[in-house]
Design an enzyme around this catalytic site. Structure first.
Site, short mmCIF file in Angstrom:
data_model
loop_
_atom_site.label_atom_id
_atom_site.label_comp_id
_atom_site.label_asym_id
_atom_site.label_seq_id
_atom_site.Cartn_x
_atom_site.Cartn_y
_atom_site.Cartn_z
N GLU A 114 -11.36 18.56 -7.75
CA GLU A 114 -10.19 18.13 -8.79
C GLU A 114 -9.67 16.82 -8.43
O GLU A 114 -10.04 16.41 -7.43
CB GLU A 114 -9.04 19.14 -8.43
CG GLU A 114 -8.63 19.44 -7.02
CD GLU A 114 -7.72 20.69 -6.64
OE1 GLU A 114 -7.63 21.33 -7.64
OE2 GLU A 114 -7.18 20.67 -5.68
N LYS A 116 -7.88 13.68 -7.01
CA LYS A 116 -7.08 13.29 -5.82
C LYS A 116 -5.78 12.64 -6.57
O LYS A 116 -5.83 11.58 -6.58
CB LYS A 116 -7.55 12.76 -4.74
CG LYS A 116 -6.85 12.53 -3.53
CD LYS A 116 -7.48 11.95 -2.23
CE LYS A 116 -6.80 11.88 -1.00
NZ LYS A 116 -5.62 11.21 -1.03
N ARG A 137 5.85 17.11 2.21
CA ARG A 137 4.81 17.73 3.50
C ARG A 137 5.73 17.28 4.61
O ARG A 137 5.41 18.02 5.77
CB ARG A 137 3.58 16.79 3.27
CG ARG A 137 2.76 17.00 4.21
CD ARG A 137 1.54 16.25 4.13
NE ARG A 137 0.49 16.42 5.10
CZ ARG A 137 0.11 15.75 6.15
NH1 ARG A 137 1.18 15.08 6.56
NH2 ARG A 137 -0.65 16.12 7.14
N CYS A 426 6.01 -25.17 9.53
CA CYS A 426 7.35 -25.91 9.53
C CYS A 426 7.77 -25.81 10.98
O CYS A 426 7.72 -24.53 11.35
CB CYS A 426 8.31 -25.26 8.46
SG CYS A 426 9.94 -25.98 8.63
N CYS A 431 15.03 -23.77 10.07
CA CYS A 431 14.68 -23.61 8.61
C CYS A 431 15.02 -22.23 8.06
O CYS A 431 15.05 -21.17 8.72
CB CYS A 431 13.19 -23.59 8.54
SG CYS A 431 12.48 -23.13 7.00
#
Length: 701
Positions: A114, A116, A137, A426, A431
């Site tokens: 099947e 996934k 889960r 830089c 900054c």
């Protein structure tokens, strides 16, 4: 004669449930949307007029009920285990050989295959036909109660259908977001200037975490069943027959579903599905191959992590072509400028990709990527989009070479690049872009772990001048935060509380959070345990630092520079002024001798790789360091063993070639015995802390 409200409500509920099943499960709508909406409106009005007839399993709950305060925890009656993955057809054949060998005597084995589905794994618990709880889960043993959101999903029946259901049924499956809905939501978020979801699974997980079910109701999530947990009485002797039974009681199951009597048939379907999966309405990254017979499954059993009767074959990353329109440069927390490709939007592996990292100048030059090129983009599930390279034969005339910047795009100061270095930096410590990145890192889960201080809030705090240093965080007041966008008094109070809780964070977490080059959680732990305080570490010489095992010349120079340059000195002084000055209790010689017997990993080089179930990889590495070991970054002959989780890659392969022992997370935790207690917080004497637990050890509190 007036209609009996109770009878009319019962009729409407039955009809709406039937039409939900026809529309969302069988894809065979029997009435118009307008008629459906009219029936729903009538039901809602009747339930409002007669609250004594309200029911938790009414289809009216699909439009959202009242918000909940927080998520409760649900313990799974049967653990929800993970699945072993492979990308190799030879591994699929090896799986078949293991199955047949374990079953013995030339068994007849049938496999079910099947898709996934790329969503969020959940467990739905039905009792006497009615849904009682829905839970994620979680860690496999327990998960979050998401019943309030699951009730809004039209493909999840609040009551099971016409066939007589078992008294008790736990249905395992996947909640997912269809591709079309994912793109619709991201278009809306873009219009509202909100951060886009990375992919449908990310969007689904974010939706299920909402406390207000109206949010989930507005996003058209779907559900597909792909297994059962606790069942009483049993519903079938085989999985394929069980799925038939689930269909009969109106539960949607995986499609397309294939049965195979030989492993050759399995391989044929893997190749065929590779062509089909792109036509599905949802994201899937592979095929799940399961033994059909439940008795054979019980015989095969499971490891500590995954059942032995199932394996998932995953397909390689998807590739598409698009145009590179321009390149900009992002500034990281250490000042490194990273080139970012801006692309003509293209849908690949479940998300619309507009940007991708080009990594550095060396990669740009080696691949000869130019602005205007048609480029190949690769992406697999949640993996960050990657520019494979240009399609040179499609290069237009005048395609521009990507020139490195001469100034920082954030502060405008000149940038530097050392000879032979692929990176541009830089070096301006003030900054703004660098500080935002450093602040995000400082607040991160494995550093100071400040909850609720997300990217959008950090942008506002820095841009508004409220936070210019790490210490400014601890000077914030709730009133200042409450005035910001998408903040209220309660949210502001939660942020202030989360900031206050960081006062108890340990020294190693602070060191990891300061953004010192080369210093992460493992190096932070080593330095904290060796020096015990900021003052002692600041007084250390380069020679003393280099003498420490695992602290090489580059790390030593970086640490020494931070504690001796004006910016670093000011950062430490500011933090100490607001009470952030953690100490680690340094054991005396007798204590050290006594402790040695409680350090079962002394001197051991251990590699951790892959995704673990119970803890983050960085948390296990911290634990290794606290128990005397060394969490190495690569496998060598000196490696004692490898702790391998899901999606372990090249390190696992190398360990096998070298004959290094490989164990899983559960075995590692068994070997180390009881988890050690955390170091006591500042001001608390050693020996007065509570007994250690996994929660204490990794929460940082």
């Amino acid at each position: 004669m007036a209609t009996n409200p109770s009878a009319r409500i019962a009729t409407l509920r039955d009809e709406l449930n039937r039409h939900n099943h026809l529309y969302y499960v069988q894809a065979k709508p029997a009435i118009s949307d307008r008629r459906y909406d009219a029936m729903m409106a009538e039901l809602i009005e009747l339930e409002r007029a007669h609250p004594e007839l309200a029911s938790g399993d009414s289809p009216s709950r699909r439009v959202g009920g009242e918000p909940i305060e927080s998520f409760a925890t649900v313990e799974h009656a049967v653990p929800m285990m993970s699945i072993d993955n492979t990308y190799d057809e030879a591994e699929v054949r090896a799986f078949d050989q293991r199955v047949r060998k374990a079953l013995g005597e030339d068994p007849v084995v049938r496999y079910v295959m099947e898709p996934k589905v790329d969503g969020v794994a959940v467990s739905l618990r039905y009792e006497n036909g009615g849904m009682i709880t829905a839970a994620t889960r979680g860690d496999g043993r327990r998960g979050d109660d998401i019943t309030h959101n699951a009730r809004t999903i039209a493909s999840i029946p609040p009551r099971l259908g016409t066939d007589v259901p078992p008294r008790l049924l736990e249905v395992r499956g996947e909640i997912f977001m269809p591709n079309e809905e994912f793109q619709r939501i991201n278009r809306l978020r873009e219009q509202e200037n909100l951060e886009l979801f990375a992919n449908p699974r990310n969007a689904t997980a974010g939706t299920l975490k909402q406390l207000d079910p109206k949010v989930a109701a507005a996003r058209k999530l779907r559900f597909i069943a792909h297994g059962v947990g606790e069942v009483d009485p049993p519903i079938a002797p085989t999985y394929s027959q069980a799925l038939d039974r689930l269909r009969a009681i109106h539960l949607p199951v995986s499609e397309p579903l294939k049965l195979a009597d030989t492993i050759d048939d399995v391989i044929v379907w893997i190749e065929r599905f590779a062509e089909l999966r792109g036509t599905l309405a949802y994201q899937t990254d592979g095929i799940v191959i399961k033994v059909d017979d439940f008795q054979q499954r019980r015989t095969l059993g499971a490891t500590s992590k995954a059942p032995r009767w199932v394996i998932a074959f995953k397909y390689p990353a998807e590739q598409v072509q698009t145009t590179l329109e321009q390149v900009t440069w992002n500034v990281g927390k250490a000042g490194t400028l990273t080139p970012v490709a801006h692309l003509t939007p293209v849908f690949v592996a479940g998300s619309t990709v507009k940007r991708a990292s080009l990594h550095n100048l060396h990669q740009i030059a080696e691949k000869d990527i130019r602005i205007g090129d048609t480029v190949v983009i690769e992406k697999a599930g949640e993996v960050i989009p990657y520019v494979v390279g240009p399609v040179v034969e499609k290069r237009p005339p005048g395609a521009a070479i990507i020139a490195p910047p001469t100034a920082c795009p954030s502060c405008g100061k000149p940038v530097e690049r050392e000879a032979g270095d692929p990176f541009i930096r830089c070096v301006n410590p003030a900054c703004p872009a660098q500080f935002k990145e450093r602040l995000r890192w400082f607040c991160g889960r494995n550093q100071m772990d400040i909850e609720n201080l997300g990217e959008a809030l950090i942008e506002q705090l820095v841009d508004g001048g409220l936070v210019k240093t790490f210490a400014d965080l601890f000077r914030l007041e709730a009133g200042q935060l409450a005035e910001l966008e998408r903040m209220g008094e309660k949210s502001a109070a939660n942020v202030i509380q989360a900031i206050a809780e960081t006062q108890a964070r340990s020294l190693d977490r602070l060191l990891a959070g300061l953004g010192i080059r080369h210093i992460g959680n493992r190096a932070g732990m080593i330095l904290a345990e060796r020096f015990g305080s900021l003052e002692a570490l600041g007084a250390a010489t380069i020679e003393q630092l280099t003498a420490i095992h695992d602290i090489g010349p580059a790390i030593a120079a970086s640490v020494h520079d931070f504690f001796h340059n004006p910016a670093g000195i000011e950062t430490i002084a500011q933090l100490q002024s607001v009470g952030i000055d953690p100490k680690m209790v340094m054991p005396d010689a007798d204590a050290a001798t006594a402790t040695a017997t409680a350090r079962p990993l002394d001197g051991a080089s251990i590699v951790v790789t892959g995704t673990l179930e119970r803890f983050e990889r960085s948390e296990i590495e911290q634990l290794i360091a606290r128990l005397g070991g060394r969490a190495a970054g690569s496998v060598s002959k000196s490696t004692r063993f490898v702790v391998a989780g899901e999606k372990a890659g090249s390190k696992l392969d190398k360990a096998r070639k070298l004959g290094i022992e490989i164990i899983d997370e559960a075995e590692f935790l068994r070997r180390i015995g009881p988890l050690p207690a955390d170091p006591p917080p500042p001001g608390k004497p050693a020996g007065s802390s509570d007994p250690g637990s996994a929660g204490d050890l990794f929460s940082g509190g």
